[in-house]
Each structure stands twice: as C-alpha cells, then as structure tokens.
Scaffold this active site. Structure first.
Site, mmCIF file in Angstrom:
data_model
loop_
_atom_site.group_PDB
_atom_site.id
_atom_site.type_symbol
_atom_site.label_atom_id
_atom_site.label_comp_id
_atom_site.label_asym_id
_atom_site.label_seq_id
_atom_site.Cartn_x
_atom_site.Cartn_y
_atom_site.Cartn_z
ATOM 1 N N ARG A 163 -33.051 10.954 35.047
ATOM 2 C CA ARG A 163 -32.764 11.788 36.233
ATOM 3 C C ARG A 163 -33.407 11.204 37.490
ATOM 4 N NH1 ARG A 163 -29.839 13.344 32.673
ATOM 5 N NH2 ARG A 163 -29.386 15.518 32.162
ATOM 6 N N SER A 233 -28.810 22.250 34.346
ATOM 7 C CA SER A 233 -30.243 22.390 34.014
ATOM 8 C C SER A 233 -31.024 22.537 35.309
ATOM 9 C CB SER A 233 -30.758 21.138 33.300
ATOM 10 O OG SER A 233 -30.060 20.924 32.099
ATOM 11 N N GLU A 329 -34.965 19.908 38.469
ATOM 12 C CA GLU A 329 -34.026 18.787 38.559
ATOM 13 C C GLU A 329 -33.165 18.960 39.826
ATOM 14 O OE1 GLU A 329 -31.218 17.788 35.143
ATOM 15 O OE2 GLU A 329 -29.795 18.181 36.761
HETATM 16 P P1 FAD Z 1 -24.272 17.366 45.117
HETATM 17 O O1 FAD Z 1 -24.897 18.552 44.494
HETATM 18 O O2 FAD Z 1 -23.245 17.567 46.151
HETATM 19 O O3 FAD Z 1 -25.440 16.447 45.719
HETATM 20 C C1 FAD Z 1 -26.611 16.193 44.971
HETATM 21 C C2 FAD Z 1 -27.587 15.380 45.860
HETATM 22 O O4 FAD Z 1 -27.019 14.120 46.173
HETATM 23 C C3 FAD Z 1 -27.861 16.038 47.221
HETATM 24 O O5 FAD Z 1 -29.188 15.763 47.576
HETATM 25 C C4 FAD Z 1 -26.899 15.344 48.156
HETATM 26 O O6 FAD Z 1 -27.364 15.343 49.508
HETATM 27 C C5 FAD Z 1 -26.876 13.943 47.587
HETATM 28 N N1 FAD Z 1 -25.560 13.271 47.776
HETATM 29 C C6 FAD Z 1 -24.354 13.702 47.318
HETATM 30 N N2 FAD Z 1 -23.393 12.795 47.596
HETATM 31 C C7 FAD Z 1 -24.003 11.771 48.231
HETATM 32 C C8 FAD Z 1 -23.557 10.526 48.755
HETATM 33 N N3 FAD Z 1 -22.276 10.147 48.673
HETATM 34 N N4 FAD Z 1 -24.462 9.720 49.339
HETATM 35 C C9 FAD Z 1 -25.760 10.077 49.408
HETATM 36 N N5 FAD Z 1 -26.253 11.233 48.932
HETATM 37 C C10 FAD Z 1 -25.392 12.074 48.363
HETATM 38 N N6 FAD Z 1 -26.192 16.517 35.427
HETATM 39 C C11 FAD Z 1 -26.415 15.622 34.433
HETATM 40 O O7 FAD Z 1 -27.031 14.568 34.668
HETATM 41 N N7 FAD Z 1 -25.988 15.865 33.155
HETATM 42 C C12 FAD Z 1 -25.323 16.989 32.830
HETATM 43 O O8 FAD Z 1 -24.964 17.169 31.681
HETATM 44 C C13 FAD Z 1 -25.058 17.932 33.857
HETATM 45 N N8 FAD Z 1 -24.410 19.075 33.581
HETATM 46 C C14 FAD Z 1 -24.167 19.984 34.576
HETATM 47 C C15 FAD Z 1 -23.470 21.166 34.262
HETATM 48 C C16 FAD Z 1 -23.199 22.098 35.252
HETATM 49 C C17 FAD Z 1 -22.432 23.346 34.900
HETATM 50 C C18 FAD Z 1 -23.644 21.878 36.582
HETATM 51 C C19 FAD Z 1 -23.338 22.881 37.664
HETATM 52 C C20 FAD Z 1 -24.355 20.722 36.904
HETATM 53 C C21 FAD Z 1 -24.622 19.767 35.904
HETATM 54 N N9 FAD Z 1 -25.316 18.578 36.169
HETATM 55 C C22 FAD Z 1 -25.524 17.653 35.173
HETATM 56 C C23 FAD Z 1 -25.822 18.307 37.530
HETATM 57 C C24 FAD Z 1 -24.742 17.730 38.488
HETATM 58 O O9 FAD Z 1 -23.456 17.921 37.959
HETATM 59 C C25 FAD Z 1 -24.947 16.233 38.734
HETATM 60 O O10 FAD Z 1 -26.222 16.016 39.306
HETATM 61 C C26 FAD Z 1 -23.875 15.676 39.671
HETATM 62 O O11 FAD Z 1 -23.980 14.271 39.727
HETATM 63 C C27 FAD Z 1 -23.980 16.248 41.083
HETATM 64 O O12 FAD Z 1 -22.801 15.875 41.778
HETATM 65 P P2 FAD Z 1 -22.388 16.601 43.125
HETATM 66 O O13 FAD Z 1 -21.281 15.801 43.705
HETATM 67 O O14 FAD Z 1 -22.118 18.025 42.920
HETATM 68 O O15 FAD Z 1 -23.714 16.398 43.990
HETATM 69 N N1 EPU Z 2 -32.779 24.879 23.029
HETATM 70 C C1 EPU Z 2 -33.550 26.001 22.901
HETATM 71 N N2 EPU Z 2 -33.216 27.102 23.642
HETATM 72 C C2 EPU Z 2 -32.153 27.108 24.494
HETATM 73 C C3 EPU Z 2 -31.364 25.947 24.614
HETATM 74 C C4 EPU Z 2 -31.700 24.837 23.879
HETATM 75 O O1 EPU Z 2 -34.520 26.015 22.157
HETATM 76 O O2 EPU Z 2 -31.929 28.133 25.151
HETATM 77 C C5 EPU Z 2 -33.132 23.688 22.249
HETATM 78 C C6 EPU Z 2 -31.931 23.210 21.412
HETATM 79 O O3 EPU Z 2 -31.937 23.834 20.166
HETATM 80 C C7 EPU Z 2 -32.162 21.727 21.324
HETATM 81 C C8 EPU Z 2 -32.919 21.382 22.608
HETATM 82 O O4 EPU Z 2 -33.392 22.609 23.154
HETATM 83 O O5 EPU Z 2 -32.995 21.428 20.235
HETATM 84 C C9 EPU Z 2 -32.079 20.618 23.631
HETATM 85 O O6 EPU Z 2 -31.016 21.445 24.083
HETATM 86 P P1 EPU Z 2 -29.635 20.847 24.620
HETATM 87 O O7 EPU Z 2 -29.055 19.922 23.621
HETATM 88 O O8 EPU Z 2 -28.802 21.974 25.082
HETATM 89 O O9 EPU Z 2 -30.050 19.915 25.842
HETATM 90 P P2 EPU Z 2 -31.088 20.075 27.031
HETATM 91 O O10 EPU Z 2 -32.250 19.165 26.781
HETATM 92 O O11 EPU Z 2 -31.396 21.487 27.302
HETATM 93 C C10 EPU Z 2 -30.119 18.080 28.379
HETATM 94 C C11 EPU Z 2 -29.733 17.808 29.806
HETATM 95 C C12 EPU Z 2 -28.328 18.325 30.064
HETATM 96 C C13 EPU Z 2 -27.362 17.614 29.149
HETATM 97 C C14 EPU Z 2 -27.775 17.894 27.692
HETATM 98 C C15 EPU Z 2 -26.937 17.124 26.705
HETATM 99 C C16 EPU Z 2 -31.761 17.734 31.135
HETATM 100 C C17 EPU Z 2 -32.635 18.429 32.111
HETATM 101 N N3 EPU Z 2 -30.696 18.415 30.707
HETATM 102 O O12 EPU Z 2 -30.208 19.493 28.232
HETATM 103 O O13 EPU Z 2 -27.983 18.011 31.400
HETATM 104 O O14 EPU Z 2 -26.045 18.042 29.344
HETATM 105 O O15 EPU Z 2 -29.157 17.503 27.503
HETATM 106 O O16 EPU Z 2 -27.301 15.787 26.750
HETATM 107 O O17 EPU Z 2 -32.035 16.595 30.770
HETATM 108 C C18 EPU Z 2 -28.124 18.812 33.634
HETATM 109 O O18 EPU Z 2 -28.832 17.829 33.872
HETATM 110 O O19 EPU Z 2 -27.788 19.639 34.521
HETATM 111 C C19 EPU Z 2 -27.654 19.035 32.268
HETATM 112 C C20 EPU Z 2 -26.927 20.076 31.904
#
Ligand code: FAD
Ligand code: EPU
Length: 346
Positions: A163, A233, A329
């Site tokens: 991240r 997250s 995050e």
């Molecule tokens: P924004 O929220 O619009 O911007 C994020 C930051 O980047 C801000 O500081 C913004 O100013 C800056 N920024 C945006 N675009 C630019 C640009 N072109 N140039 C310079 N700066 C810029 N993240 C994960 O890593 N793994 C996941 O599994 C994951 N799951 C998610 C699930 C959900 C339901 C949600 C809501 C979010 C999740 N995220 C996850 C977080 C998010 O999706 C990612 O961080 C994504 O890359 C953000 O994209 P965005 O376009 O919405 O960025």
């Molecule tokens: N768990 C709990 N309680 C809960 C949820 C999960 O105990 O309420 C336990 C699960 O049982 C598992 C562990 O926590 O053993 C990990 O959970 P999960 O697989 O859901 O992943 P996470 O670590 O919570 C991370 C990323 C996610 C990404 C998933 C899958 C971060 C901060 N988050 O979540 O990214 O999608 O792994 O790789 O690293 C995001 O960054 O926004 C995001 C959604």
C-alpha cells in the site's frame, strides 16, 4: 466540463457531502487542462486530482479545484513473450481487467472488482488475492504541474511496497499520473495462494475462472459502494517483527496473520477489530461493516466527523487491547489538501 461550487458527494464512494470551489472533468492532456492548471498554480489555489474517489475521506469543504481524471485510451503491443499495454489514467480499473481477459490476456484477474481508475492504482500499489500492481506494472507516466513536463518512471523507480509507492512520498504533490504501462506475460501462472482460491486446480483453472472466483468472494464480503458508502479497507494491515508477533500471538492465539518471506508478520487488522467485538458498532451514521470489520460504512447520512470518531474509537480499542496502533489506508483530504490521517485520529 467544469462546475463552480460543486458537491463532491458523487465523486467519493463514502458519499460524504462536502463542496469544492470547482470540479473540472479532464478528458485529455490538452491545452484546456494546461490552461486551467496553469491558472490555479499561479493563484496558488489548492488542487486535487481524483479518479473515482474510492480511497479518500473528505474532512470538510475543499477550498480549491478538483480535477476528475478521465484521460482514456488503451493500446496493446505484442512481443514474443508478452503483451505490453499503455493505458490512460482515467480508464476504469475493473473494465481494464475485463477488457484484457476478453482479449485472452491473463495477469490482472486477481485484481478484479477493485474500484477506481488505472491512474490511481500505482499510488497505493493496489493489491488483492495474492497479486499487487507492481507485479504487472512496467512504467508510470507523470506530468509535473509547475512546468507541464512529462516523466516516465520505470517500475523500479516507483518504490512499490505494501500500500505504498514513491507517489505517497517524493511525488506526493505537484504532479499527476497520466498513464500506466503494463507487462502481461503470455506464459500464464495462476496465483491461487489466497484463501478460497486454493480450492481451484492449478492444472486446469483458466484466468476467467480465477476472475469469477475473485468477484464472488469480494461480493460476499465487501459492500458495493453504489449502495453502501465505503472506501474498502479503512486501515492497513499492521506489519510487525516476529518477536512482537510471537508475544502477541501467545497471548491472543486467534489473531489471523500471514508470514512474510523475511520473517516479519502481517497481522489481520480485520481480525484485531473483530476481536474487540466492534462489528456493527456505530457512531452517528458511521458503522463497522458486519461482514468485514476492516470496512467502515456510511449507513446513510454519516458525516466525515462520524467516520473519524468511529476510526478513533477503533484505533484506541485495538491499541489498548493489543498495543498495535492501526494506521488508515484511506487518504484524508482537508480544506487545502491531503493531511496526515494518523494525526487526525490520534
Ligand atoms: P481516488 O480515491 O480518486 O484517489 C486516491 C488518491 O490518489 C487521492 O489522494 C488522489 O488525490 C490521488 N490521485 C488519484 N488520481 C490521481 C492521479 N491521476 N494523479 C495523481 N494523484 C491521483 N484497494 C486495494 O489495494 N485492494 C483492494 O482490494 C481494494 N478494494 C476496495 C474495495 C472497495 C469497495 C473500495 C471502495 C475500495 C477498495 N480499494 C482497494 C481502495 C481503492 O479502490 C484503490 O485505492 C483505488 O486505486 C483508488 O482509485 P480511485 O481512482 O478511486 O482513487
Ligand atoms: N477476518 C476477521 N474478521 C473480519 C474479516 C476478516 O477475523 O471481519 C479475518 C479473515 O478470517 C482472514 C483475515 O482476517 O483470516 C483476512 O481477511 P480478508 O481475506 O478479508 O483480507 P483483509 O486482510 O481484511 C486485505 C486487503 C483488501 C484485499 C484483501 C484480499 C488490506 C488493508 N486490505 O484485506 O484490500 O481485497 O486483503 O487480498 O490490505 C483495500 O485495500 O481496500 C482492500 C479491500
């Protein structure tokens, strides 16, 4: 397209209703873009770039100009062993994943359903289900706002970590990401190391099957921001040394964790929050999601203060119980721009 004194509610997935002096949608790196940027830079007006606002928390009205990046375009180049992609920063990430798979190119399937734009993906080196952006990224193209010059950063120069990237440090201000280059290896190796993906057979599985499996798991746990405001997250998973982890896990053996190759330990922040019995806990309109304790949700009319108060309580409860101090995050945006999120919730 440009709107004066516009609500940011449609532009952030938490659905926080704050305003910006101006919101401008950018479709290409053209003279209009330079002109409007130029004016703001000269006036020292705060500027913020957004993709889809899925990783931000607005704390108050933004006293400046917000640029919504919709710079599009995907080009493909085939080499003997790879496919090289050059993708505009305003392309939707999940659409890119689908486009590559429909063309028969594998490599992005584990990163399905992550909201946001391609240009935001390098900032926190998006990752899910055993794959991170850094494994498929070839370069990131940036534009400097002070003089309009371009630079191509090769993957090694992006300093990708969990991240984390150079875009959160050295290139934090005064630049915008305009395109990202990808390298997809033709000889596909499925990544099935994470959780339920282990049940798939590595000999027979197809990229499309991995894609569908990832979508299914994600839909079962993470709320769709279209219906329930959230930013994924809210906190990062804390990384601790193995002696710290040993002491903690001796006292609390049920905390989920993963081992890193260097012996450090990644603790599950969701597990820590869950063990403080905070699932479903509410502050005003903000709540801890019932299926995933790491996701904070807007139940309808949450203010950013509700979300901050909830995050502060979570951080304190987890800190007091485990002596592990969670860090957000999500990027916190105040009136003038990004601010230190840990300071806000301490
Ligand atoms: P924004 O929220 O619009 O911007 C994020 C930051 O980047 C801000 O500081 C913004 O100013 C800056 N920024 C945006 N675009 C630019 C640009 N072109 N140039 C310079 N700066 C810029 N993240 C994960 O890593 N793994 C996941 O599994 C994951 N799951 C998610 C699930 C959900 C339901 C949600 C809501 C979010 C999740 N995220 C996850 C977080 C998010 O999706 C990612 O961080 C994504 O890359 C953000 O994209 P965005 O376009 O919405 O960025
Ligand atoms: N768990 C709990 N309680 C809960 C949820 C999960 O105990 O309420 C336990 C699960 O049982 C598992 C562990 O926590 O053993 C990990 O959970 P999960 O697989 O859901 O992943 P996470 O670590 O919570 C991370 C990323 C996610 C990404 C998933 C899958 C971060 C901060 N988050 O979540 O990214 O999608 O792994 O790789 O690293 C995001 O960054 O926004 C995001 C959604």
């Amino acid at each position: 397209m440009s709107f004066q004194r516009a609500s940011l509610k449609p532009w952030n997935t938490f659905g926080i209703d704050v305003y910006a002096n101006n919101v401008t949608i950018i479709h290409n790196v053209d003279s209009l873009f330079y002109k409007s940027l130029d004016k703001s830079v000269r006036r020292s007006e705060p500027i913020l770039f957004l993709g889809e606002g899925s990783n931000v928390l607005f704390l108050q009205d933004f006293q400046g100009k917000v640029f919504i990046n919709r710079i599009k375009g995907i080009s493909f180049t085939e080499t003997t062993h790879t496919w090289l992609l050059h993708v505009g920063a305003g392309e939707n990430w999940h659409q890119l994943v689908k486009t590559t798979l429909y063309k028969g190119l594998a490599g992005l399937e584990n990163l399905a359903l992550i909201p946001g734009c391609v240009g935001s993906a390098p900032i926190q080196n998006i990752g899910a289900y055993g794959v991170e952006l850094k494994q498929v990224c070839e370069y990131v193209d940036i534009l400097f706002l002070n003089d309009g010059s371009h630079q191509r950063l090769k993957v090694d120069e992006c300093c990708f970590g969990y991240r984390d990237s150079v875009f959160k440090h050295r290139y934090k201000n005064h630049y915008v990401i305009i395109a990202v280059g990808f390298k997809l290896i033709k000889k596909w190796q499925p990544v099935l190391s994470y959780g339920v993906l282990k049940m798939l057979n590595p000999q027979t599985v197809t990229p499309m099957q991995v894609f569908h499996a990832v979508c299914k798991i994600r839909r079962s746990k993470i709320p769709n921001p279209k219906y329930i405001g959230n930013a994924g997250s809210f906190f990062k998973n804390p990384l601790v040394t193995s002696p710290t982890a040993f002491d903690l896990l001796t006292l609390h053996p049920k905390i989920p964790y993963r081992l890193k190759n260097n012996g450090d330990v990644i603790l599950s922040a969701a597990g820590l929050i869950d063990q403080c019995e905070l699932k479903g806990y509410r502050v005003g309109g903000a709540a801890v999601h019932n299926q995933q304790a790491l996701v904070l949700i807007n139940t309808g009319a949450a203010s950013s203060q509700d979300i901050i108060n909830l995050a502060r309580i979570i951080r304190r409860r987890v800190g007091e119980k485990f002596n592990i101090w969670l860090e957000p995050e999500v990027c916190f945006i105040a009136a003038q721009g990004k601010i230190d999120s840990v300071e806000v919730i301490t």
